[in-house]
Design a protein around this motif. Structure first.
Motif, short mmCIF file in Angstrom:
data_model
loop_
_atom_site.label_atom_id
_atom_site.label_comp_id
_atom_site.label_asym_id
_atom_site.label_seq_id
_atom_site.Cartn_x
_atom_site.Cartn_y
_atom_site.Cartn_z
N CYS A 1 36.99 -61.25 67.97
CA CYS A 1 36.25 -62.49 68.21
C CYS A 1 34.87 -62.18 68.78
O CYS A 1 34.64 -61.10 69.33
N CYS A 2 33.98 -63.13 68.66
CA CYS A 2 32.71 -63.02 69.38
C CYS A 2 32.99 -63.29 70.86
O CYS A 2 34.05 -63.80 71.20
N ASN A 3 32.03 -62.96 71.72
CA ASN A 3 32.32 -63.15 73.14
C ASN A 3 32.18 -64.60 73.60
O ASN A 3 32.40 -64.91 74.76
N GLY A 4 31.86 -65.49 72.69
CA GLY A 4 31.96 -66.93 72.89
C GLY A 4 31.45 -67.42 74.22
O GLY A 4 30.38 -67.01 74.66
N PRO A 5 32.23 -68.28 74.86
CA PRO A 5 31.73 -68.93 76.07
C PRO A 5 31.45 -67.96 77.22
O PRO A 5 30.80 -68.34 78.20
N ARG B 1 29.45 -65.56 77.17
CA ARG B 1 28.01 -65.29 77.22
C ARG B 1 27.16 -66.24 76.41
O ARG B 1 25.94 -66.12 76.42
N CYS B 2 27.79 -67.13 75.65
CA CYS B 2 27.01 -67.84 74.65
C CYS B 2 27.20 -69.35 74.77
O CYS B 2 28.33 -69.84 74.71
N GLU B 3 26.08 -70.05 74.92
CA GLU B 3 26.15 -71.51 75.10
C GLU B 3 26.52 -72.25 73.82
O GLU B 3 26.80 -73.43 73.86
N TYR B 4 26.50 -71.57 72.67
CA TYR B 4 26.82 -72.25 71.41
C TYR B 4 28.32 -72.36 71.15
O TYR B 4 28.74 -73.05 70.24
N ALA B 5 29.12 -71.63 71.91
CA ALA B 5 30.55 -71.56 71.62
C ALA B 5 31.19 -72.95 71.61
O ALA B 5 31.06 -73.70 72.58
N CYS B 6 31.87 -73.27 70.54
CA CYS B 6 32.51 -74.58 70.41
C CYS B 6 33.99 -74.53 70.77
O CYS B 6 34.68 -75.55 70.73
N PHE C 1 37.54 -64.67 64.91
CA PHE C 1 37.20 -65.91 65.60
C PHE C 1 35.73 -65.91 66.00
O PHE C 1 35.31 -65.06 66.80
N SER C 2 34.98 -66.84 65.45
CA SER C 2 33.58 -67.00 65.85
C SER C 2 33.42 -68.35 66.55
O SER C 2 34.00 -69.34 66.09
N GLY C 3 32.62 -68.36 67.59
CA GLY C 3 32.52 -69.57 68.39
C GLY C 3 31.68 -70.67 67.78
O GLY C 3 31.79 -71.83 68.17
N CYS C 4 30.82 -70.33 66.82
CA CYS C 4 29.97 -71.36 66.20
C CYS C 4 29.60 -70.89 64.80
O CYS C 4 29.89 -69.74 64.42
N PRO C 5 28.92 -71.74 64.02
CA PRO C 5 28.62 -71.35 62.64
C PRO C 5 27.67 -70.15 62.50
O PRO C 5 27.47 -69.67 61.39
N ASN C 6 27.08 -69.66 63.57
CA ASN C 6 26.32 -68.41 63.44
C ASN C 6 27.24 -67.26 63.02
O ASN C 6 26.80 -66.28 62.46
N ASP C 7 28.50 -67.39 63.34
CA ASP C 7 29.54 -66.47 62.88
C ASP C 7 29.18 -65.00 63.15
O ASP C 7 29.10 -64.18 62.23
N CYS C 8 29.00 -64.68 64.41
CA CYS C 8 28.56 -63.33 64.78
C CYS C 8 29.58 -62.25 64.43
O CYS C 8 29.22 -61.08 64.38
N VAL C 9 30.86 -62.57 64.23
CA VAL C 9 31.79 -61.52 63.79
C VAL C 9 31.96 -61.54 62.27
O VAL C 9 32.86 -60.88 61.75
S1 SF4 Z 1 29.27 -66.83 66.88
FE1 SF4 Z 1 28.16 -68.46 67.93
S2 SF4 Z 1 29.27 -68.69 69.86
FE2 SF4 Z 1 29.82 -66.69 69.06
S3 SF4 Z 1 28.35 -65.27 69.99
FE3 SF4 Z 1 27.55 -65.86 67.99
S4 SF4 Z 1 26.15 -67.56 68.43
FE4 SF4 Z 1 27.51 -67.34 70.21
#
Ligand code: SF4
Ligand code: SF4
Lengths: 82, 406
Positions: free
Chosen positions: B165-169, B171-176, B207-215
């Motif tokens: 998963c991305c590190n989500g909430p 470190r990241c304010e975009y995490a949904c 698991f990505s926290g938002c549509p940026n889909d960092c993983v």
């Molecule tokens: S996928 Fe979205 S929530 Fe997760 S680290 Fe990237 S920008 Fe942040």
């Protein structure tokens, strides 16, 4: 409903299949489960088959091998190790 | 057995030139005290010279009870390079979001230094912390030391691969949604499937926290969970003004780049027609102080991505446009969906076929019908297409003949 087979009895049946086909056919977990379900019908279910495979592995009677995909085998030396 | 014999490596030496970090330099540093690495360098030089690899993969190598986590690798030139005759890979399940303390990293490195080559890959493409190069005899001791300290092996073969998963909430304010919590929860829930390969082929969760889909879950996982929202993008108009005052060309850099042309800017305030927004994240990424995802958050569930192996690469397609992902309910709705998909895959999957390929072969319509998901317009493979329409429902018996006569 027919008497259910014990997990140990399923494990024995699976072991016999793997042993009989050793070197001839590579059985995946799903293949073994399907074969047991086809042979023993409502005496077995998928959850017990899963537990039986775990029993086989934890006891060391069988091991997992890999050749493109994972399969169940007797312990020994096979494939790339040769 | 070790040669430990230093050999000339003129081709590898080329890779030490220039200002960049060099794995050859690092390996040479390690080779001084690790004969396995010395022989690895020798074999690699031979591969470069002959333009072919000298590794053999697979076999029955592993730790007791597990079918995953160890990838057997053997040299086909053990006579020349006996110290790397065995060069197995060990995959260690990484912490969610790849957060380590320095103590944890030292712990891992100490175990690996004692029982393996000392060479690591932080991290493999699936996400695991990868230990490269050990012998069959060292596998059980490594496993014991790892598990004694609370670590575990990751997946390999036809099993659930280590979820990531991305590190989500954290470190990241975009995490949904809480990516790290969900990744950990799913990893623990499917321990049996992770360690005991029971599928037709591999299965990856990301698991990505938002549509940026960092993983890159949309391209690299069989089951991709991408955070999203279903209400309106939050706008701080004061912050919009501050961006404008600081010289940002909002019309050029944000409004005209909106892919659905659903934004407007009158020189003072931004307006968004949220029904038309496709959640591409562009505007939010460019103006993070002014725009934020909505508050009614959850995730889109997508299925079927894979890299090219037997068939070509596939991107995932949408299966469930919005799922709330209820932490309190232990993600039960998600787990129920997975159970139905695996039931289907057990029934229809064939060896070495990923779920995406299986769905293509069986048909998308048949797949969603069998797992009991309602076909809806958001289930799109590409914008403006819909592979899930069931025309039969609109016909009465006898309509077909009528249509032909017409
Ligand atoms: S996928 Fe979205 S929530 Fe997760 S680290 Fe990237 S920008 Fe942040
Ligand atoms: S997220 Fe993308 S589609 Fe939605 S308003 Fe912003 S730029 Fe437009």
């Amino acid at each position: 409903m027919a008497d259910k087979m014990s997990v140990e009895a399923i494990a024995d049946a699976m072991f016999n299949i793997v042993k009989e086909y050793a070197g001839k056919k590579r059985y995946k977990s799903t293949d073994l489960t399907k074969e047991i379900l086809a042979t023993y019908g409502d005496k077995v279910d998928k959850a017990d088959c899963k537990a039986a495979i775990r029993t086989l592995m934890d006891s060391g009677r069988c091991v997992y091998g890999y050749a493109g995909g994972s399969f169940i085998a007797l312990p020994g030396i096979e494939g790339a190790a040769k | 057995m070790a040669t430990g014999k230093k050999i000339d490596t003129p081709l590898l030496d080329q890779l030490e030139k220039g200002p960049w970090p060099s794995f050859v330099k690092e390996l040479k540093g390690m080779a001084v005290r690790k004969p396995m690495i010395q022989d690895l360098l020798g074999q690699l030089e031979m591969s470069y010279r002959e333009k072919r690899g000298h590794w053999k993969h697979g076999g029955l190598v592993g730790v007791m009870g597990y079918g995953g986590g160890v990838i057997g690798r053997y040299s086909d030139s053990a006579d020349k390079f006996p110290a790397c005759a065995h060069f197995h890979t060990v995959r260690v399940n990484q912490p969610s979001g790849w957060f380590y303390t320095s103590k944890a990293l030292r712990e891992l490195c100490d175990i690996w230094d004692a029982h393996g080559s000392g060479m690591t890959n932080m991290h493999g493409s699936t996400g695991d912390c990868v230990f490269l190069g050990t012998t069959s005899e060292e596998l059980e001791p490594i496993f014991k030391e790892l598990t004694d300290k609370g670590w575990d092996l990751g997946g390999s073969g036809s099993d659930v691969r280590t979820p990531s998963c991305c590190n989500g909430p954290a470190r990241c304010e975009y995490a949904c949604y809480d990516t790290m919590d969900m990744c950990y929860n799913i990893t623990m829930a499917y321990q049996d499937e992770l360690h005991r390969p029971a599928f037709a082929y591999k299965w990856k969760f990301k698991f990505s926290g938002c549509p940026n889909d960092c993983v890159a879950s949309i391209a690299r996982s069989d089951l991709s969970v991408i955070g999203t929202w279903r209400d309106d993008i939050r706008i701080d108009q004061n912050a919009v003004k501050a961006y404008a005052d600081s010289g940002m060309d909002i019309r050029a850099d944000v409004i005209r780049k909106c892919p659905t042309a659903c934004m407007g800017f009158d020189g003072k305030a931004i307006k968004i027609d949220n029904k038309q927004c496709n959640h591409c994240m562009h505007c939010i990424n460019v103006m993070p102080k002014a725009l934020r995802p909505g508050k009614d958050t959850g995730a889109t569930i997508l299925i079927g991505a894979k890299a090219p192996i037997i068939e070509g690469a596939l991107l995932a397609s949408v299966l469930v446009p919005f799922m709330k992902l209820d932490k309190e309910d232990d993600y039960q709705e998600f787990k129920d969906l997975i159970a139905k998909i695996w039931e289907f895959w057990d029934e229809h999957g064939v060896s070495r076929e990923r779920i995406g390929e299986c769905i293509q072969r069986v048909g998308l319509g048949n797949f969603i019908e069998e797992i009991g998901v309602e076909p809806i317009p958001e289930m799109v493979m590409h914008p403006r297409t819909n592979p899930y329409i069931f025309y039969e429902e609109y016909f009465e018996e006898g309509d077909a003949e009528g249509a032909e006569e017409a």
